[in-house]
Motif scaffolding. Sequence first.
Motif: not given
Length: 219
Positions: A111-139
């Motif tokens: 499960a740890a390896r699968a989670m690592k593989e799932a997060h391999q192509h994720m960048d926390i900064e990109k996730v923060d930017d994405l959430m900011a965009d979502i919040t802006e679009q909702q507003e």
Amino acid sequence: MSGFARLFGKGKNGKGKSPSPQEAIQKLRETEEILVKKQEFFEQKIQQEVTTAKKHGTKNKRAALQALKRKKRYEQQLNQIDGTLSTIEFQRESLENATTNTEVLKTMSEAARAMKEAHQHMDIEKVDDLMADITEQQEIAQEISDAISRPVGFGDDIDEDDLLAELEELEQEDLEHELLSVGEEDLPSVPASKVPSVPASRVVEDDDDEMKELASWAS
């Protein structure tokens, strides 16, 4: 080769292929079954010797004492089997727990390896930017909804004070009308029907009669 050696697959040199945990657990269970059967055998033998000792009693002390001695030996062997069985049970339970823990750790590792593989192509900064965009679009969507639901057209530039003044004038007019209505109700009502008219000939006749009556009073 002893029964235990055959049971665990060991040769004369004591070496052999190590069984898997599942195989070892199965062999331990088979050993438990053998020991349980031996327990039942010795328990029966002990009961038989007790019966024999009671049968001979004081009539044949020698036979009775021999039966009791055999009972003692059977009891010793039974106690040994009880101890061995307890050890086997403890070993089997420990091995089962170890096997379970191994499987749990293996699953958690996968499960740890699968989670690592799932997060391999994720960048926390990109996730923060994405959430900011979502919040802006909702507003923005909320602002658009508010703008669409806001009434538009005639009436937006009308002063509310002017409307209140007009309402007061209307109320004043209604009050004056009610006062006038109350004054008219106090006056007597005029019959709606007309007075019947008198024919002209009848009026002339009435005048002649009055003249004659005056003349007679004068003479």
